[in-house]
Design a protein around this motif. Structure first.
Motif, PDB file in Angstrom:
ATOM      1  N   SER A 170      53.292  32.879  36.176  1.00 11.41           N
ATOM      2  CA  SER A 170      53.052  31.805  37.148  1.00 11.41           C
ATOM      3  C   SER A 170      54.039  31.888  38.311  1.00 11.41           C
ATOM      4  N   LEU A 171      55.269  32.358  38.031  1.00 12.23           N
ATOM      5  CA  LEU A 171      56.268  32.513  39.093  1.00 12.23           C
ATOM      6  C   LEU A 171      55.845  33.603  40.073  1.00 12.23           C
ATOM      7  N   ARG A 172      55.411  34.739  39.553  1.00  9.47           N
ATOM      8  CA  ARG A 172      55.099  35.883  40.411  1.00  9.47           C
ATOM      9  C   ARG A 172      53.775  35.728  41.154  1.00  9.47           C
ATOM     10  N   VAL A 173      52.888  34.854  40.633  1.00  8.28           N
ATOM     11  CA  VAL A 173      51.652  34.571  41.359  1.00  8.28           C
ATOM     12  C   VAL A 173      51.959  33.898  42.694  1.00  8.28           C
ATOM     13  N   LEU A 174      53.090  33.205  42.757  1.00  7.51           N
ATOM     14  CA  LEU A 174      53.462  32.484  43.984  1.00  7.51           C
ATOM     15  C   LEU A 174      54.058  33.408  45.037  1.00  7.51           C
ATOM     16  N   MET A 175      54.227  34.703  44.705  1.00  8.19           N
ATOM     17  CA  MET A 175      54.955  35.594  45.610  1.00  8.19           C
ATOM     18  C   MET A 175      54.155  36.843  45.951  1.00  8.19           C
ATOM     19  N   GLY A 176      54.260  37.236  47.218  1.00  6.93           N
ATOM     20  CA  GLY A 176      53.709  38.509  47.668  1.00  6.93           C
ATOM     21  C   GLY A 176      54.854  39.414  48.064  1.00  6.93           C
ATOM     22  N   THR A 177      54.754  40.704  47.738  1.00  6.88           N
ATOM     23  CA  THR A 177      55.865  41.624  47.963  1.00  6.88           C
ATOM     24  C   THR A 177      55.420  42.825  48.780  1.00  6.88           C
ATOM     25  N   VAL A 178      56.218  43.165  49.786  1.00  2.79           N
ATOM     26  CA  VAL A 178      56.050  44.419  50.529  1.00  2.79           C
ATOM     27  C   VAL A 178      57.414  45.090  50.559  1.00  2.79           C
ATOM     28  N   ASN A 179      57.504  46.266  49.935  1.00  2.00           N
ATOM     29  CA  ASN A 179      58.787  46.963  49.841  1.00  2.00           C
ATOM     30  C   ASN A 179      58.970  47.973  50.963  1.00  2.00           C
ATOM     31  N   GLN A 180      60.210  48.422  51.097  1.00  9.58           N
ATOM     32  CA  GLN A 180      60.501  49.471  52.068  1.00  9.58           C
ATOM     33  C   GLN A 180      59.750  50.747  51.708  1.00  9.58           C
ATOM     34  N   GLN A 181      59.690  51.038  50.401  1.00  5.76           N
ATOM     35  CA  GLN A 181      58.950  52.200  49.922  1.00  5.76           C
ATOM     36  C   GLN A 181      57.512  51.782  49.635  1.00  5.76           C
ATOM     37  N   SER A 182      56.567  52.469  50.249  1.00  7.34           N
ATOM     38  CA  SER A 182      55.154  52.142  50.065  1.00  7.34           C
ATOM     39  C   SER A 182      54.695  52.632  48.692  1.00  7.34           C
ATOM     40  N   ILE A 183      54.396  51.706  47.803  1.00  7.28           N
ATOM     41  CA  ILE A 183      53.967  52.062  46.442  1.00  7.28           C
ATOM     42  C   ILE A 183      52.461  51.859  46.336  1.00  7.28           C
ATOM     43  N   LEU A 184      51.745  52.964  46.269  1.00 12.65           N
ATOM     44  CA  LEU A 184      50.288  52.926  46.172  1.00 12.65           C
ATOM     45  C   LEU A 184      49.839  53.761  44.981  1.00 12.65           C
ATOM     46  N   PHE A 185      48.567  53.602  44.610  1.00 10.67           N
ATOM     47  CA  PHE A 185      48.039  54.267  43.431  1.00 10.67           C
ATOM     48  C   PHE A 185      46.942  55.259  43.816  1.00 10.67           C
ATOM     49  N   ASN A 186      46.744  56.237  42.947  1.00  6.64           N
ATOM     50  CA  ASN A 186      45.731  57.271  43.192  1.00  6.64           C
ATOM     51  C   ASN A 186      44.356  56.665  42.965  1.00  6.64           C
ATOM     52  N   ASP A 187      43.854  55.983  43.996  1.00  6.23           N
ATOM     53  CA  ASP A 187      42.592  55.248  43.912  1.00  6.23           C
ATOM     54  C   ASP A 187      42.048  55.070  45.322  1.00  6.23           C
ATOM     55  N   SER A 188      40.979  54.318  45.439  1.00  8.09           N
ATOM     56  CA  SER A 188      40.400  54.092  46.762  1.00  8.09           C
ATOM     57  C   SER A 188      41.251  53.104  47.552  1.00  8.09           C
ATOM     58  N   ILE A 189      41.042  53.086  48.865  1.00  6.27           N
ATOM     59  CA  ILE A 189      41.762  52.138  49.728  1.00  6.27           C
ATOM     60  C   ILE A 189      41.428  50.710  49.320  1.00  6.27           C
ATOM     61  N   ALA A 190      40.147  50.447  49.073  1.00 11.11           N
ATOM     62  CA  ALA A 190      39.718  49.094  48.703  1.00 11.11           C
ATOM     63  C   ALA A 190      40.403  48.627  47.425  1.00 11.11           C
ATOM     64  N   ASN A 191      40.467  49.490  46.426  1.00 14.73           N
ATOM     65  CA  ASN A 191      41.087  49.101  45.158  1.00 14.73           C
ATOM     66  C   ASN A 191      42.593  48.912  45.289  1.00 14.73           C
ATOM     67  N   ASN A 192      43.228  49.668  46.184  1.00 16.55           N
ATOM     68  CA  ASN A 192      44.660  49.478  46.409  1.00 16.55           C
ATOM     69  C   ASN A 192      44.927  48.136  47.079  1.00 16.55           C
ATOM     70  N   ILE A 193      44.086  47.754  48.031  1.00 12.34           N
ATOM     71  CA  ILE A 193      44.262  46.448  48.682  1.00 12.34           C
ATOM     72  C   ILE A 193      43.983  45.324  47.677  1.00 12.34           C
ATOM     73  N   ALA A 194      42.946  45.525  46.852  1.00 16.44           N
ATOM     74  CA  ALA A 194      42.535  44.491  45.893  1.00 16.44           C
ATOM     75  C   ALA A 194      43.416  44.455  44.653  1.00 16.44           C
ATOM     76  N   PHE A 195      44.459  45.289  44.606  1.00 11.86           N
ATOM     77  CA  PHE A 195      45.330  45.315  43.426  1.00 11.86           C
ATOM     78  C   PHE A 195      45.960  43.948  43.176  1.00 11.86           C
ATOM     79  N   SER A 196      46.226  43.210  44.229  1.00 11.72           N
ATOM     80  CA  SER A 196      46.833  41.887  44.086  1.00 11.72           C
ATOM     81  C   SER A 196      45.816  40.816  43.728  1.00 11.72           C
ATOM     82  N   LYS A 197      44.511  41.145  43.894  1.00 15.13           N
ATOM     83  CA  LYS A 197      43.450  40.175  43.590  1.00 15.13           C
ATOM     84  C   LYS A 197      42.215  40.969  43.163  1.00 15.13           C
ATOM     85  N   PRO A 198      42.140  41.367  41.890  1.00 17.46           N
ATOM     86  CA  PRO A 198      41.077  42.266  41.415  1.00 17.46           C
ATOM     87  C   PRO A 198      39.664  41.744  41.635  1.00 17.46           C
ATOM     88  N   ASP A 199      39.489  40.416  41.688  1.00 20.72           N
ATOM     89  CA  ASP A 199      38.151  39.854  41.854  1.00 20.72           C
ATOM     90  C   ASP A 199      37.796  39.581  43.313  1.00 20.72           C
TER      91      ASP A 199
END
Length: 608
Positions: free
Chosen positions: A440-469
């Motif tokens: 519940s604590l981390r749901v209240l926070m959005g994070t953007v780091n200095q190092q871009s951490i992305l996954f081997n997936d589509s652009i859409a799925n990487n953006i939707a990682f914070s909100k899968p639905d």
């Protein structure tokens, strides 16, 4: 054995596999053993004259449970009644049926064991990975990633194979051995007692041979983990390796470890391979003595041993060595599995130092402020933060500035409780973070780091990682706010374009904009921005900076920034040096103080 039985617990519910496996194995063993007893009737059918009186005598002597004896009597009776050719056909048909049934039941037993092996691997690997994901961030700072990968990939595989293979050998081979010994005893008790002396002697010699295998197996697993670590680091830093002409150095480093691992593996394999020849050699020596002893009995007419029975005895005894060999091979191989098992269980037993309290509070919204009260933090014996006192009210933007290594990123990492302070406390809306539910604590926070951490997936799925639905429209809207929609549409498959491992198909600025879009889509009331624009190129920097301004207007933002424009617009600037808050205030107030902040500005530490 304690380690083995604990590893075996991952096979539960084992009775689901053990009962059908036991039935199939016993039937296969019976058919296989009966197959060898048919050699006697076959030889007698071809070469030994019989009469009806002899057959009747054999039937009378055979007990009601002596199936082999009854079959031999029936063969003798068939020879007298129908002739040798007819009886030979019967024997051949029975042999074919025995072979088919033995192999059919063996197939079913192996199939069931494979199901158990896959079941065990599935549960074990899931348990290991689940525990890794539940561990605190600090664990990964002190562990080699290659060692963790090796445990999940290689060690788990070794464990499941060893455990299930040993389980198979422990049940099947002794059962088969007992049936063979039963046949041998039915032919000659004296000869069998003499011949079975090879088993304890063989076991003693092999135990001496494999004595050091466990220690060597542990070293081998650790060495393999180091090689995986070298590989992971080399792939991740391939550009730096090439840039500094370090290719040969890295190759030598890997090669040296590879030589050590190969030599260790060679020594282990030699010890394991020595067990089988030793047991087979002892077996052959015993067979030679059996031939001398049994042959003497036949030639001197001692006892009831006949030539056909003696041939059956030798053929059966030759098969006795197979289960003995399987048991010794399993005994020599289990050390590697136990060594791997200790490493895997060590990872499973590692518990997170930060867990939700039993009565943890669930926060549904951020209403008032985030407060640091006398916060201290260190990594081991190295102090990072000292006596931090800060209050961030809802809707404010606070900029953290100061020399590199001052503790800015660590301070930000304490807010989502990636780490716990060793002194003081951090609270949100008056609740200590230790009393709040993680999720519940981390749901209240959005994070953007200095190092871009992305996954081997589509652009859409990487953006939707914070909100899968998220819907496609929500994803596109977030991308537009982050000024990423333009370049996304120019990629090969648009939002479905795969960005490669770590996003290596995108530029630094493109990757960072995807990360910003991901944070925007989460739509949290609190934003944590760790130099979020540092990787952006000049062309896209202003576009993303404008998007971040719009994003921060209605949110509480904690920003680590090297951009003067971002700092000037902050409600509060906290200057952090050597783990302490040296100054706080607005840009104008801090410039008037002529302190560290003023010196940093004059040194052009910040870019506009």
């Amino acid at each position: 054995m304690k380690t083995y039985f604990r590893l075996l617990s991952f096979a539960k519910p084992i009775e689901k596999f053990a009962i059908p496996y036991a039935i199939a194995t016993i039937l296969a063993v019976i058919c296989n053993t009966f197959l060898f007893t048919l050699i006697g009737p076959l030889l007698e059918t071809l070469f030994t004259p019989k009469d009806g009186a002899h057959a009747a005598t054999m039937i009378d002597k055979a007990s009601s449970f002596d199936f082999v004896g009854h079959f031999n009597a029936y063969i003798n009776h068939s020879v007298d009644a129908h002739g040798k050719l007819y009886t030979l056909k019967i024997v051949c048909v029975v042999i074919v049926i025995s072979v088919v049934l033995a192999n059919l039941f063996r197939y079913f037993s192996q199939r069931i064991m494979e199901d158990l092996r896959v079941h065990t691997l599935l549960k074990l690997r899931k348990r290991v990975f689940d525990n890794i994901m539940d561990l605190h961030i600090g664990f990964f700072s002190s562990e080699r990633k290659g060692d963790i990968i090796s445990k999940v990939a290689s060690d788990v595989q070794v464990v499941q194979f060893t455990v299930t293979n040993t389980l198979q050998v422990v049940f099947k081979e002794p059962v088969q051995l007992l049936f063979y010994i039963g046949v041998l005893l039915s032919i000659s008790v004296k000869l069998t007692i003499f011949s079975l002396l090879v088993i304890p002697i063989s076991g003693f010699i092999i135990s001496k041979i494999v004595k050091r295998l466990k220690q060597q197996a542990t070293q081998a697993h650790e060495s393999f983990a180091k090689m995986i670590g070298f590989l992971d680091e080399s792939l991740g830093g391939i550009k730096i390796i090439k840039a500094f002409n370090a290719t040969e150095r890295i190759k030598k480093k890997f090669h040296d470890e590879n030589i050590f691992y190969s030599n260790l593996t060679r020594k282990m394999t030699r010890r394991q391979q020595l067990a089988s020849p030793v047991s087979q050699t002892l077996g052959v020596l015993v067979v030679v003595f059996i031939i001398l002893y049994g042959g003497n009995m036949i030639l001197t007419n001692q006892g009831s041993l006949t030539s056909s029975k003696f041939l059956v005895y030798i053929a059966t005894f030759s098969q006795v060595m197979q289960p003995i060999k399987a048991i010794t091979d399993s005994f020599s191989g289990i050390h590697s599995g136990i060594a791997a098992g200790v490493r895997v269980l060590d990872l499973i037993d590692t518990k997170s130092t930060m867990i939700n309290a039993p009565d943890a509070i669930v926060l549904n919204d951020f209403k008032e402020s985030i407060s640091f009260q006398n916060v201290d933090f260190d990594y081991g014996n190295k102090p990072i933060l000292k006596n931090i006192n800060l209050t961030i009210k809802k809707g404010q933007t606070i900029a953290l500035v100061g020399p590199s290594g001052g503790g800015k990123s660590t301070l930000v990492d304490l807010i989502p409780r990636f780490y716990d302070p060793i002194g003081g406390s951090i609270s949100i809306d008056g609740h200590n973070l230790k009393d709040i539910n993680f999720e519940s604590l981390r749901v209240l926070m959005g994070t953007v780091n200095q190092q871009s951490i992305l996954f081997n997936d589509s652009i859409a799925n990487n953006i939707a990682f914070s909100k899968p639905d998220a819907t496609r429209e929500e994803i596109i809207t977030a991308a537009k706010i982050a000024n990423a929609d333009g370049f996304i549409l120019n990629t090969q498959d648009g939002y479905e374009t795969n960005i490669g491992d770590g996003g290596n198909k995108l530029s630094g600025g493109q990757k960072q904009r995807i990360c910003i879009a991901r944070a925007i889509l989460a739509n949290p009331p609190i934003m944590l921005l760790d130099e979020a624009t540092s990787a952006l190129d000049t062309e896209s920097e202003k576009l993303v900076q404008d998007a971040l301004y719009r994003l921060m207007e209605s949110r509480t933002s904690i920003v680590i920034a090297h951009r003067l424009s971002t700092i000037q617009n902050a409600d509060i600037i906290a200057v952090i040096d050597k783990g302490e808050v040296i100054e706080t205030g607005t840009h104008t107030e801090l410039m008037r103080k002529k302190g560290l902040y003023n010196r940093l500005i004059e040194m052009q530490t910040f870019n506009d």
